[in-house]
Design an enzyme around this catalytic site. Structure first.
Site, mmCIF file in Angstrom:
data_model
loop_
_atom_site.group_PDB
_atom_site.id
_atom_site.type_symbol
_atom_site.label_atom_id
_atom_site.label_comp_id
_atom_site.label_asym_id
_atom_site.label_seq_id
_atom_site.Cartn_x
_atom_site.Cartn_y
_atom_site.Cartn_z
ATOM 1 N N ASP A 174 0.859 -1.156 0.000
ATOM 2 C CA ASP A 174 0.000 0.000 0.000
ATOM 3 C C ASP A 174 0.909 1.223 0.000
ATOM 4 O O ASP A 174 2.098 1.114 0.298
ATOM 5 C CB ASP A 174 -0.841 -0.070 1.282
ATOM 6 C CG ASP A 174 -1.667 1.158 1.460
ATOM 7 O OD1 ASP A 174 -2.267 1.600 0.472
ATOM 8 O OD2 ASP A 174 -1.716 1.670 2.589
ATOM 9 N N GLU A 187 -3.400 20.665 2.021
ATOM 10 C CA GLU A 187 -4.001 21.938 2.399
ATOM 11 C C GLU A 187 -3.727 22.218 3.856
ATOM 12 O O GLU A 187 -3.361 23.328 4.226
ATOM 13 C CB GLU A 187 -5.512 21.877 2.162
ATOM 14 C CG GLU A 187 -5.893 22.180 0.738
ATOM 15 C CD GLU A 187 -7.273 22.834 0.664
ATOM 16 O OE1 GLU A 187 -8.178 22.322 1.325
ATOM 17 O OE2 GLU A 187 -7.395 23.838 -0.040
ATOM 18 N N THR A 244 -2.224 1.347 -4.815
ATOM 19 C CA THR A 244 -2.666 2.463 -4.006
ATOM 20 C C THR A 244 -3.979 3.018 -4.508
ATOM 21 O O THR A 244 -4.323 2.869 -5.670
ATOM 22 C CB THR A 244 -1.592 3.574 -3.994
ATOM 23 O OG1 THR A 244 -2.127 4.698 -3.340
ATOM 24 C CG2 THR A 244 -1.171 3.940 -5.384
ATOM 25 N N ASP A 258 -4.420 6.112 -4.487
ATOM 26 C CA ASP A 258 -4.095 7.475 -4.894
ATOM 27 C C ASP A 258 -4.231 7.691 -6.379
ATOM 28 O O ASP A 258 -4.290 6.754 -7.163
ATOM 29 C CB ASP A 258 -2.646 7.790 -4.511
ATOM 30 C CG ASP A 258 -2.560 8.207 -3.081
ATOM 31 O OD1 ASP A 258 -3.588 8.107 -2.404
ATOM 32 O OD2 ASP A 258 -1.473 8.610 -2.656
ATOM 33 N N ASN A 314 -8.462 -0.663 3.895
ATOM 34 C CA ASN A 314 -8.552 -0.986 2.476
ATOM 35 C C ASN A 314 -7.491 -2.000 2.052
ATOM 36 O O ASN A 314 -7.496 -2.471 0.926
ATOM 37 C CB ASN A 314 -8.455 0.286 1.627
ATOM 38 C CG ASN A 314 -7.211 1.070 1.956
ATOM 39 O OD1 ASN A 314 -6.555 0.799 2.964
ATOM 40 N ND2 ASN A 314 -6.852 2.006 1.123
#
Lengths: 354, 1142
Positions: free
Chosen positions: B382, B486, B664, B666, B788
């Site tokens: 992962d 952020e 992943t 992502d 996950n």
């Protein structure tokens, strides 16, 4: 596994820093380097060679003579008579002559040898009762079921000693006569006692308790002799009454079952007290006279008399010296091959490069 | 939906009334007591024994025991089987007992926890086990959730509650509830689904005061969570104890077996066959012998009534089964368990896999898989939380053409940033985040000195975002960021004096260098994937209108005012530098707006935002209009922090020829970026294939073009010239994983050095693992930290969980767990390799010693009329495996090391033999068989020849059965002990002790058992009286032992020496080379400098913009569900993938 250690604090679960837990125990890690392997081979080869030579020389000075009397000489008739084991009651005597080419110096041992007699069959070996033969009264009258069918006779009388081993005890008696050139006949004197292991004679085999008033025969009251025996166990030796019962040397020797189907068992040791035998067994002609009882025809066996000497390392035996010499040779050859390989390939270190 | 449908037709629908125990008890729902223990005092012995006898090995021994009780067959006394069997049974019994006691303790502990229950309108403290379905319980902060609860109300505003999915400091997720009911008088009725293990689904209805509400998963609080940051909450117990989803999910773990286990099963079957074969030969021999010889021997040994040669042969067959049973020794299984357990403990104890910061030692959760760690060929990893820390740090920035963030020493040389590097003191800023670190003083000085660009830069960062702030106590700010990037940027601004404090839909409040300032928020031009930027339009307290924009550099550059072109060049240089360091960059720009212009734009914006069709596109166009002629401020660079030592670990594992696939959730850019920064993808790679197609056909084409272009058409062959990398996205992967395309995918993937799959769902992760497992016949390892990853961890041969990070989900379903990815190299290259080596050595030696032992019986059969006579004393047979050879071989297989850990790291190639199954395979087994055959020939025939016609040195008997048995067993024991010495690479004191100890014990036991005393007490059990004394004092006995030992061992030494000289393995080389101490592990450069432009630092989903401006922003979409237990494969990615940056 999931064990949580007790205690608190920031490093409470840190494993101990012990050499054992961290697998850092001090250790010796040898490896097969040429510096260790090659010398080992050469040295072992030399050791084997020296041992082999020493053993060989030793064996060369000892002799062994085997006289197969199964059907030799006048024994053929007895051999045929004993084809049927049932005829064992009829006595049969015969003689066999043999020649001893060289004097057997020193202690000489007389063995009877049997070939193709399987004392090592599982059922045969199980068919004995050690508890009976160590003189336990209960077992004397109630032999172990392992002895079946040699535990009780047809009348339900317990057999002592019970079992197939005892039942089949070797019962030829052998007499060796020395025939010097002068025509006389001298019986070769044998010690017939002290031929069994000390532990067997004194621990493993014991007679039922007797005393001055209670004879051995009385002790065996209520038992009967094994089927194939001519005499009861308490009358095995009619010369030495202390050699009767379960502690009879011949019985003990027989009861130590042989590991292989061809075997020899000690019959007697030359008594060198007098006569021509002080130096050992002189060369010359001999006659072996046999009370031929033991049937070998049924199992296609052979019987023999073995006269032998012993060495410092045990019985007269060519195998060990030869095996050591052969092994020494093999190791030497291997060592040379290994050395060659090392010199040709390994020494340059090429094979060790990454 | 289907589930809903099932729920309605299900007759097992659950029906309960709040606060109505009588009603609820009538359904006999399980109460909240749990029972994980298996036995109680009375059932333990019978149940456990019953279970044990179901095992094949134990059943086999009972069968042998029965055979031994038949007098005609019994070739060995009963104790030869009973003693080992009892020992094995009692060891297992003890282990099961201790396990069950632990379970009982845990059960008691959990069942006796206290919770407040509302009974008759009063809160009473109750034990957990007495809580019933339908009870209303009150949970307080930091309490464990008692059962599966329907949330009723909480102390927090809007009835939000926060829960943590694990005991560890992990994910705090919040969930909100709709009803605020006066709980004391609740009389609602709940109908819901029957108990099940679906963690992501709940269907039911609540009927209250005539109204019916639908209930879904969002209102359910599952047992296993912990309440956090919430003073109290009330819940209605829906499922209790065994019915809870936690319990329904437990105990269904897959039972994994290692490839050696499988091989062993095959071999044991083969051995059974071989045993039958040997017994058949011997019984045929017996038939012939009985026919030819036995008949004539009847005189001395009459047969039992009715027996003939064929019956005898039949009985002999079984007798030999008993005698030769040692080829399948019962102690094999016990020993294997013991040594695996030992090696597992070594993993637990390893300080080098202990993580100081989180106080987490490595843990072998499954103790039966160790040796497979030494055979791994594929690692599936992962990304987030495993390779990376999921921590973004503000690292560098370029403001007005000046780069900040680099640490230089007095000589102006760049300095490596380490733990010890001096950090900037932010104490002047009371609102600063203490966890933030930065090392470049120049930037603070610039802020303090009031440089307008620097201030504008941080003002932008403080304003242009969708982060929400929480201030529980004065001055303690907590940011809820949608993406960690952020959060990092806003935190940076906060520390440099531009503190984002709170927001309303219309305003943003900052504290600018200690001065509270409130900006009016006029518009949020939100981020999306096409725009790759976000902007805010704010009015400053002075009334100035400004647009602040941040986004991907290329996008921003297109929208810059020409006046910025010079600055752009400098900034680009800096950006390239940052990207080269693997940082995620953003360009920042602003623009002052004209009031009129803005008003006009605002109107059009309003129009677009209210239009019904094509609104998105229209909005994008409107945004485009105003985001132009921007003035560049600079750029920020955020580091997606890798876990420590990740690149080095990956390099080491690659050297060990282990393929690493990153799976992943992502986005592609992020994944690629990480691929580069952790050394998987490299600049010098020939090509990196990127498969990102939308239809099956396209995917097939893309895969094929790679294949045909490279002319590689073999599945097995992975050798290609040059290095390649493969990046494939989830969408394409879905097609590629279809049956007809699987193999092509695999072929392409196996050509490549590195494979990265992005945007994959948990199910796809498992499918990929399954694919490799199935078609490559290789051992796979999956490593991950989140829920996950659970499916892949369970699918792979070995599952590794990263503990102490996000939750316990992955760890709970893993086989091994530790805190850091970098420990993987130690787990595999050291522990795995050793375990494999030890296990193989153990098996090789174990089979060798037992075969040798047994074959001697076989040869003796030819001399004893195949009568099933044993060669050895029965006691020796009983004790050989259990006492005389047990400890040395266990010592060997627990302590042995071919080379130490430093050398293992120095030469990762040492790992290869495990992958190729070199140390123990069918071939190796065949060699063992031959070797044993040779040894047994030597061990039988040399003593035979030496003894068959000889006597003691006093002329007395020595060729008797008992002396021969003693000789044969002594020869055997010494030969196998020397062989053991030859196999031992690492002689610790323990090994020495075990070996010499065992030999001494042998002689001690032998002399004891053959002593007068033993014979006189147990006459029938110890008939070998005096044998040891009478034969072990004979020179020829020792000469024979010496000869057999030499003949058994020297060929092995010669063979090994020859192989070392002629065909040395890497192992031999290292062992030869290790006279020199290994060099210390070299330091790797922290980053490779590359010219690659890295991905921009934005999340990949639409931002929070709508929420922020809607005024409903407190109602955050549920971020995370408590996915804290092993998940089923059917779980959806949306619910699990939440930890990637949304």
């Amino acid at each position: 596994m999931g064990k949580k250690q007790a205690g608190t604090g920031p490093l409470s679960r840190r494993p101990d820093n012990s050499a054992f837990k961290q697998q850092r125990l001090p250790a010796w890690s040898p490896s097969l380097t040429p510096q260790t392997v090659l010398p080992t081979f050469y040295i072992l080869s030399l050791v084997c060679l020296l041992l082999g030579i020493w053993l060989l020389i030793t064996v060369e000075y000892t002799y062994e003579l085997k006289v197969d009397y199964t059907d030799a000489g006048t024994c053929e008739q007895c051999f045929n008579l004993r084809k049927h084991a049932i005829d064992s009651s009829t006595p049969c005597k015969c003689t066999v002559s043999f020649h001893v080419p060289k004097t057997f110096p020193g202690d000489v041992f007389f063995y009877y040898g049997l070939r193709n007699f399987h004392q090592n069959l599982r059922r045969y070996m199980d068919s004995r009762d050690d508890a009976q033969m160590v003189g336990r009264k209960n077992n004397l009258k109630a032999p172990s079921s392992y002895c079946a069918p040699f535990d009780y006779d047809a009348n339900g009388k317990p057999i002592a000693p019970c079992g197939a081993v005892a039942n089949s005890m070797f019962n030829d008696s052998l007499t060796v006569m020395y025939n010097p050139t002068d025509g006389s006949k001298i019986q070769v004197p044998l010690y017939r006692k002290g031929i069994a292991w000390y532990t067997d004679k004194n621990v493993k085999f014991r007679n039922p308790p007797t005393n001055n008033t209670f004879s051995l025969q009385q002790a065996f009251e209520g038992t009967t002799r094994p089927l194939y025996w001519q005499r009861p166990v308490y009358e095995l030796d009619d010369i030495d009454s202390n050699n009767n019962g379960f502690i009879n040397d011949d019985l003990i020797v027989w009861m130590r079952e042989a590991a292989f189907p061809n075997f020899k068992k000690l019959y007697g040791v030359l008594n060198r007290a007098q006569g021509p035998f002080t130096e050992g067994l002189p060369a010359g002609n001999y006659t072996l006279s046999i009370n031929y009882n033991f049937p070998v025809e049924p199992f296609r066996g052979r019987k023999e008399l073995v006269i032998s000497m012993v060495t410092w390392f045990g019985g007269q035996n060519y195998f060990l010296p030869i095996a050591y010499l052969v092994t020494s040779g093999l190791i030497l050859v291997t060592a040379v091959v290994l050395t060659t390989v090392f010199v040709k390939v390994g020494k340059k270190g090429k094979n060790m490069e990454e | 939906s289907c589930c809903l449908f099932l729920y309605f037709i299900s007759s097992e629908e659950r029906h309960l009334r709040a606060n109505d125990r009588e009603f609820n008890l009538s359904f006999k729902y399980a109460n909240n007591a749990i029972k994980t223990s298996k036995y109680n005092v009375f059932t333990f012995l019978p149940l456990n024994l019953f279970e044990q006898f179901q095992r094949l090995a134990n059943a086999y021994f009972v069968f042998l025991l029965i055979l031994q009780l038949i007098p005609q067959i019994s070739s060995l006394s009963w104790f030869t089987t009973v003693v080992p069997l009892l020992l094995v049974l009692s060891i297992t019994l003890a282990k099961d007992l201790s396990d069950d006691i632990t379970r009982h303790k845990n059960d008691n502990h959990v069942n006796n926890r206290k919770v407040e229950v509302l009974i008759n309108g009063e809160l009473k403290s109750e034990k957990w086990m007495n809580v019933q379905v339908g009870d209303i319980v009150k949970l307080e902060n930091n309490e464990f959730v008692t059962a599966d609860l329907l949330l009723l109300s909480s102390s927090e505003p809007l009835n939000l509650i926060y829960i943590e999915t694990a005991e560890l400091d992990g994910l705090v997720s919040n969930r909100f509830i709709k009803y605020s009911i006066s709980i004391l008088y609740i009389s609602g009725e709940v109908r819901c689904e029957p108990p099940n293990n679906r963690l992501d689904k709940f269907t039911g209805t609540l009927t209250m005061r005539g109204e019916t509400f639908a209930l879904d998963n969002e209102r359910i609080l599952l047992r296993g969570c912990t309440l956090r940051n919430t003073e109290w909450c009330f819940g209605l117990v829906v499922f209790g104890g065994p019915d809870t989803k936690l319990m329904q999910n437990s105990g269904k773990s897959v039972f994994k077996r290692t490839s050696i286990d499988h091989l062993m099963n095959v071999l044991v079957m083969f051995i059974f066959g071989f045993l039958a074969f040997m017994c058949t030969i011997l019984s045929i021999g017996n038939a012939i012998w009985e026919y030819q010889e036995g008949n004539s021997f009847i005189t001395f040994l009459p047969r039992a009534d009715g027996a003939n040669a064929s019956l005898s042969a039949f009985l002999t067959f079984w007798s030999y089964v008993i005698i030769l049973n040692t080829v399948v020794p019962i102690s094999l299984y016990v020993s294997v368990e013991i040594l695996r357990l030992g090696n597992s403990y070594f993993i637990d104890w390893d300080r080098k896999m202990y993580h100081v910061k989180s106080d987490t030692p490595a843990q072998a959760r499954t103790t039966t898989l160790n040796e497979e760690l030494g055979q791994i060929k594929y690692i599936f990893s992962d990304k987030t939380g495993t390779l990376t820390q999921n921590i973004m740090t503000f690292n560098r920035c370029s403001i007005n053409g000046k780069s900040y963030g680099e640490v230089v020493d007095f000589a102006g040389q760049r300095v490596e940033v380490t733990e010890k590097t001096e950090k900037i003191d932010f104490s002047w800023n009371s609102l600063a985040d203490s966890k933030f670190c930065f090392h470049d003083h120049k930037l603070v000085e610039a802020v303090k000195s009031g440089s307008p660009e620097v201030r504008a830069f941080f003002r932008l960062l403080a304003l242009c975002h969708t982060v929400m702030a929480e201030e529980k106590t004065e001055g303690e700010l907590f940011y809820q960021a949608q993406s960690p990037d952020e959060g990092a940027l806003v935190t940076a601004a906060r520390n440099f004096g531009f503190v984002f404090r709170s927001r309303t839909p219309e305003t943003i409040s900052l504290v600018e260098m200690g001065v509270p300032t409130t900006y009016e928020l006029l518009a949020v031009l939100d981020f999306n994937n096409v725009r790759k930027r976000m902007s805010v339009i704010v009015r400053s307290p002075e009334g100035k209108l400004t647009l602040f924009c941040k986004g991907a550099d290329t996008i921003i550059y297109e929208r810059l005012h020409p006046s910025s072109s010079k600055l752009m060049e400098v900034t680009t240089e800096h950006l390239n530098e940052y990207a080269g360091e693997g940082l995620r960059t953003l360009a920042l720009a602003y623009k002052d707006l004209d009031e009129d212009e803005f008003e006009k734009w605002k109107e059009r914006h309003h129009e677009a935002s209210t239009s019904l069709e094509d609104r998105e596109a229209k909005l994008d166009t409107i945004y485009e209009e105003i985001e132009k002629d921007l003035l560049l401020l600079g750029a920020s660079a955020v580091e997606d922090k890798l876990q420590d030592g990740v690149p080095q670990t990956i390099e080491q594992l690659a050297k060990a020829d282990i393929k690493i696939w990153v799976l992943t959730g992502d986005k592609q850019e992020t994944a690629e970026n990480i691929g580069y920064s952790c050394n998987m993808l490299r600049e010098e790679m020939k090509e990196i294939f990127i498969v990102a197609a939308n239809t099956a056909e396209e995917v097939r084409e893309e895969l094929k073009s790679r294949l045909l272009g490279k002319k590689s058409q073999v599945v097995e062959d992975e050798k290609v010239d040059g290095e390649y990398g493969l990046v494939i996205n989830g969408h394409s992967l879905a097609f590629a994983l279809q049956k007809d395309m699987q193999l092509e995918l695999l072929r392409t993937a196996c050509m490549c050095q590195a494979v990265i799959c992005c945007r994959v769902t948990p199910l796809q992760k498992a499918q990929v693992v399954e694919l490799v497992k199935k078609h490559k016949k290789a051992v796979t390892l999956a490593i991950g930290d989140g829920a996950n990853d659970v499916s892949m961890i369970k699918t792979a041969h070995i599952g590794v969980g990263i503990s102490g990070q996000e939750g316990m989900q992955a760890v709970l379903s893993s086989d091994f767990s530790f805190a850091q990815f970098r420990y993987l190299q130690r787990l595999l290259l050291v522990h795995g390799r050793w375990s494999y080596l030890r296990m193989c050595k153990f098996l090789r030696y174990f089979f060798y010693k037992n075969f040798t032992f047994t074959f001697v019986h076989f040869w003796y059969g030819f001399f004893c009329g195949f009568s099933a006579q044993t060669v050895y004393d029965e006691w020796f047979i009983t004790l050989y495996n259990l006492v005389y050879t047990a400890l040395p071989v266990i010592g060997l297989s627990i302590f042995d090391q071919d080379v130490n850990d430093r050398w293992s790291f120095q030469y990762p190639q040492l790992y290869a033999p495990g992958q190729l199954n070199q140390y123990f395979s069918k071939m190796a087994f065949a060699r063992i068989l031959l070797h044993s055959c040779y040894s047994s020939l030597v061990l039988f025939f040399i003593p035979w020849a030496a003894m068959c016609d000889t006597v003691r040195d006093d002329g007395k008997d020595i060729a008797d059965y008992q002396s021969f048995a003693l000789l044969a067993q002594t020869c055997l024991l010494i030969a196998v002990s020397v062989q053991m010495g030859l196999d031992t690479y690492y002689w610790t004191a323990v090994n020495q002790f075990f070996l010499w100890g065992s030999l001494s014990v042998y002689f001690a036991v032998t002399f004891t058992m053959y002593s007068n005393g033993m014979y006189l007490i147990f006459t029938s059990s110890f008939p070998f009286i005096g044998t040891a004394r009478n034969s072990l004092n004979q020179p020829n006995v020792w000469l024979t032992i010496f000869l057999t030992t030499i003949l058994c061992i020297l060929p092995v030494v010669a063979k090994r020496f020859l192989f070392i000289q002629l065909k040395p393995t890497i192992n031999d080389k290292v062992r030869q080379a290790k006279a020199v101490p290994p060099p210390l592990p070299r330091k790797f450069p922290r980053r490779r400098i590359s010219t690659r432009r890295s991905g921009y630092a934005f999340s990949h989903a639409r931002g929070y913009g709508d929420l922020v401006t809607s005024g409903r922003f407190l109602r955050i979409p549920v971020k995370s569900r408590p996915a804290l237990f092993p998940h089923t494969d059917t779980m959806h990615t949306e619910t699990l993938d939440n930890k990637i940056t949304y």
